[in-house]
Each structure stands twice: as structure tokens, then as C-alpha cells.
Design a protein around this motif. Structure first.
Motif, mmCIF file in Angstrom:
data_model
loop_
_atom_site.group_PDB
_atom_site.id
_atom_site.type_symbol
_atom_site.label_atom_id
_atom_site.label_comp_id
_atom_site.label_asym_id
_atom_site.label_seq_id
_atom_site.Cartn_x
_atom_site.Cartn_y
_atom_site.Cartn_z
ATOM 1 N N ASP A 163 21.742 45.890 63.205
ATOM 2 C CA ASP A 163 22.358 47.213 63.262
ATOM 3 C C ASP A 163 21.302 48.278 63.550
ATOM 4 N N GLU A 164 20.152 48.148 62.923
ATOM 5 C CA GLU A 164 19.078 49.110 63.169
ATOM 6 C C GLU A 164 18.597 49.029 64.616
ATOM 7 N N MET A 165 18.486 47.811 65.160
ATOM 8 C CA MET A 165 18.093 47.656 66.564
ATOM 9 C C MET A 165 19.147 48.269 67.479
ATOM 10 N N SER A 166 20.387 48.022 67.168
ATOM 11 C CA SER A 166 21.480 48.583 67.958
ATOM 12 C C SER A 166 21.394 50.102 67.975
ATOM 13 N N GLU A 167 21.153 50.682 66.833
ATOM 14 C CA GLU A 167 21.057 52.132 66.742
ATOM 15 C C GLU A 167 19.870 52.667 67.534
ATOM 16 N N ARG A 168 18.751 51.961 67.473
ATOM 17 C CA ARG A 168 17.576 52.378 68.251
ATOM 18 C C ARG A 168 17.878 52.369 69.747
ATOM 19 N N PHE A 169 18.481 51.292 70.216
ATOM 20 C CA PHE A 169 18.769 51.201 71.646
ATOM 21 C C PHE A 169 19.822 52.217 72.068
ATOM 22 N N LEU A 170 20.800 52.421 71.237
ATOM 23 C CA LEU A 170 21.832 53.400 71.539
ATOM 24 C C LEU A 170 21.238 54.800 71.648
ATOM 25 N N THR A 171 20.394 55.156 70.704
ATOM 26 C CA THR A 171 19.731 56.454 70.738
ATOM 27 C C THR A 171 18.861 56.582 71.979
ATOM 28 N N ASP A 219 27.202 62.273 82.824
ATOM 29 C CA ASP A 219 28.142 61.210 83.181
ATOM 30 C C ASP A 219 27.772 59.903 82.485
ATOM 31 N N PHE A 220 26.492 59.590 82.468
ATOM 32 C CA PHE A 220 26.056 58.370 81.794
ATOM 33 C C PHE A 220 26.262 58.476 80.285
ATOM 34 N N ARG A 221 25.966 59.630 79.716
ATOM 35 C CA ARG A 221 26.191 59.836 78.287
ATOM 36 C C ARG A 221 27.677 59.707 77.954
ATOM 37 N N THR A 222 28.509 60.277 78.809
ATOM 38 C CA THR A 222 29.957 60.195 78.597
ATOM 39 C C THR A 222 30.414 58.744 78.596
ATOM 40 N N LEU A 223 29.923 57.969 79.536
ATOM 41 C CA LEU A 223 30.294 56.552 79.601
ATOM 42 C C LEU A 223 29.867 55.815 78.338
ATOM 43 N N LEU A 224 28.666 56.068 77.888
ATOM 44 C CA LEU A 224 28.176 55.428 76.672
ATOM 45 C C LEU A 224 29.001 55.831 75.453
ATOM 46 N N GLU A 273 32.054 56.834 75.497
ATOM 47 C CA GLU A 273 33.381 56.215 75.642
ATOM 48 C C GLU A 273 33.372 54.759 75.184
ATOM 49 N N VAL A 274 32.306 54.026 75.484
ATOM 50 C CA VAL A 274 32.210 52.630 75.030
ATOM 51 C C VAL A 274 32.237 52.584 73.507
ATOM 52 N N ILE A 275 31.441 53.422 72.877
ATOM 53 C CA ILE A 275 31.420 53.472 71.410
ATOM 54 C C ILE A 275 32.790 53.888 70.879
ATOM 55 N N SER A 276 33.382 54.883 71.505
ATOM 56 C CA SER A 276 34.676 55.400 71.056
ATOM 57 C C SER A 276 35.766 54.340 71.126
ATOM 58 N N TRP A 277 35.799 53.596 72.221
ATOM 59 C CA TRP A 277 36.852 52.583 72.354
ATOM 60 C C TRP A 277 36.614 51.401 71.442
ATOM 61 N N ARG A 278 35.362 51.115 71.142
ATOM 62 C CA ARG A 278 35.092 50.066 70.157
ATOM 63 C C ARG A 278 35.613 50.505 68.792
ATOM 64 N N LEU A 279 35.389 51.767 68.468
ATOM 65 C CA LEU A 279 35.892 52.317 67.207
ATOM 66 C C LEU A 279 37.418 52.312 67.193
ATOM 67 N N VAL A 331 31.124 55.101 63.315
ATOM 68 C CA VAL A 331 31.218 56.559 63.157
ATOM 69 C C VAL A 331 29.849 57.127 62.832
ATOM 70 N N ASP A 332 29.121 56.442 61.984
ATOM 71 C CA ASP A 332 27.783 56.885 61.618
ATOM 72 C C ASP A 332 26.878 56.954 62.851
ATOM 73 N N LYS A 333 27.127 56.094 63.843
ATOM 74 C CA LYS A 333 26.363 56.125 65.084
ATOM 75 C C LYS A 333 26.775 57.301 65.973
ATOM 76 N N LEU A 334 28.012 57.724 65.870
ATOM 77 C CA LEU A 334 28.493 58.856 66.678
ATOM 78 C C LEU A 334 28.080 60.211 66.106
ATOM 79 N N LEU A 335 27.922 60.302 64.804
ATOM 80 C CA LEU A 335 27.635 61.596 64.168
ATOM 81 C C LEU A 335 26.403 62.313 64.728
ATOM 82 N N PRO A 336 25.282 61.621 64.939
ATOM 83 C CA PRO A 336 24.130 62.347 65.497
ATOM 84 C C PRO A 336 24.420 62.924 66.887
ATOM 85 N N PHE A 337 25.193 62.196 67.690
ATOM 86 C CA PHE A 337 25.514 62.678 69.033
ATOM 87 C C PHE A 337 26.438 63.884 68.967
ATOM 88 N N GLN A 338 27.307 63.891 67.973
ATOM 89 C CA GLN A 338 28.197 65.040 67.802
ATOM 90 C C GLN A 338 27.370 66.306 67.579
#
Length: 188
Positions: free
Chosen positions: A57-65, A75-80, A82-88, A128-135
Motif C-alpha cells: 500500500d505504501e509503494m502504491s501511494e508513492r507511485f500514485l503520488t 488530462d493525465f491527472r484527470t485520467l489517473l 478517474e481510475v482511482i475514482s472508478w475503483r472506489l 479515499v485516503d489516497k484521494l484526499l491529498p489530491f483534493q
């Protein structure tokens, strides 16, 4: 293609020593857990699998960030996002499925399905915790709106789940804890 030197440094970041240690910790934990499971030492194996999942999970968060920070444009950020959003959204849609199955059962099988539901709640909370920093970081109104919509839908899903559980005479302390966590993080 011209690469910004600062951006290039950020791209190299995942291969730093702490990341390598994290990868080694993951591999070691999985390997040891597999051995313990083969020896039927289930409690110790569970602890190591949990440790491995935390490292992953920590690795995932690092790569996502890293992906969000190094995206060449919105556009690339939006796509990323959206992937997180649809998984949620996928995980959230599973609430009703598991709840419906639990409703058709009685006794211990019902409790097993409620436990699965609670696992999904925790998994969704992780996304959700992964989306909060981006928000907080995103300035582009369209992307910010998408994140806000997903988070709002998620909270509404938890509230709906709690209402259904109460109406059906069931309860989930985990659902209440996740909703409280959402409130503590400013998600209403």
C-alpha cells in the motif's frame, strides 16, 4: 522531448534507498508468510501478510503520488483520478451486494458476509485516503469537482449502508467508524 531537470529528479525518486528497503520488506514478509502458512502457523503468517500488504500500500501511494506530480498536464491527472475514482465506485457498489447476501442468510454465514462487507469498507477508506491529498492540491476546477463528487458519493454510500443495516436489524461498528473517519477528514 525536453525533460525538466527537476521533474527528472522526481522520476528517479522511486529507486532511492528507502523504496528499495520497502520492496525488500514486502518480498521478505511474503516469503516468510508463505513458509509459515505451509507449516500451518496461521497467526504468524497473517501478521506477515498484513505487513506485506502495508508495504504494498505504501509503494502504491508513492507511485500514485509520483504519477500525479509528474503528469505533463491536467488530462493525465484527470485520467489517473478517474481510475482511482472508478475503483472506489466499484468497491462501494459491492456494499449492497454483500449486504443483500447477508440478508438472505442467518447465523454464522451472515456474520461472515458482514465481515466481508466491513473489509470492503476499510479498503474503500484506503482509496479515499489516497484521494484526499489530491483534493487539497488540485487547483483545476474540473478535476477538483470530480474528486469532490466521488468523495461525496462515497460518504452517501456509507450513510445508505448504515441505514439499510439498521432497517434490517443488523449493525456494523466498522461502518460507523469509517463514517466517523470521513467526518473527521471533512467529508460530509
Amino acid at each position: 522531448m525536453v525533460v525538466n531537470p527537476k521533474q527528472n529528479d522526481e522520476v528517479k525518486k522511486p529507486s532511492d534507498g528507502s523504496t528499495r528497503k520497502l520492496l525488500d520488506r514486502f518480498k521478505s514478509a511474503v516469503s516468510e508468510a508463505d513458509e509459515l502458512l505451509a507449516k500451518e502457523q496461521h497467526q504468524q503468517a497473517m501478521a506477515l501478510y498484513y505487513e506485506a500488504s502495508q508495504s504494498a500500500d505504501e509503494m502504491s501511494e508513492r507511485f500514485l503520488t509520483l504519477l500525479v506530480r509528474t503528469s505533463p498536464n491536467n488530462d493525465f491527472r484527470t485520467l489517473l483520478i478517474e481510475v482511482i475514482s472508478w475503483r472506489l465506485r466499484y468497491i462501494t457498489a459491492q456494499y449492497d451486494y454483500h449486504l443483500a447476501v447477508a440478508q438472505t442468510l442467518g447465523g454464522l454465514p451472515r456474520q461472515e458476509w458482514i465481515a466481508r462487507l466491513e473489509t470492503l469498507l476499510v479498503l474503500a477508506q484506503t482509496w479515499v485516503d489516497k484521494l484526499l491529498p489530491f483534493q487539497k492540491e488540485v487547483n483545476e476546477p474540473g478535476l477538483r469537482g470530480r474528486i469532490d463528487d466521488v468523495l461525496s458519493d462515497w460518504v452517501a454510500g456509507i450513510r445508505s449502508l448504515i441505514d439499510k443495516l439498521m432497517n434490517w436489524g443488523m449493525a456494523s461498528a466498522q461502518a460507523s467508524r469509517v463514517l466517523e473517519w470521513a467526518k473527521d477528514n471533512g467529508l460530509e
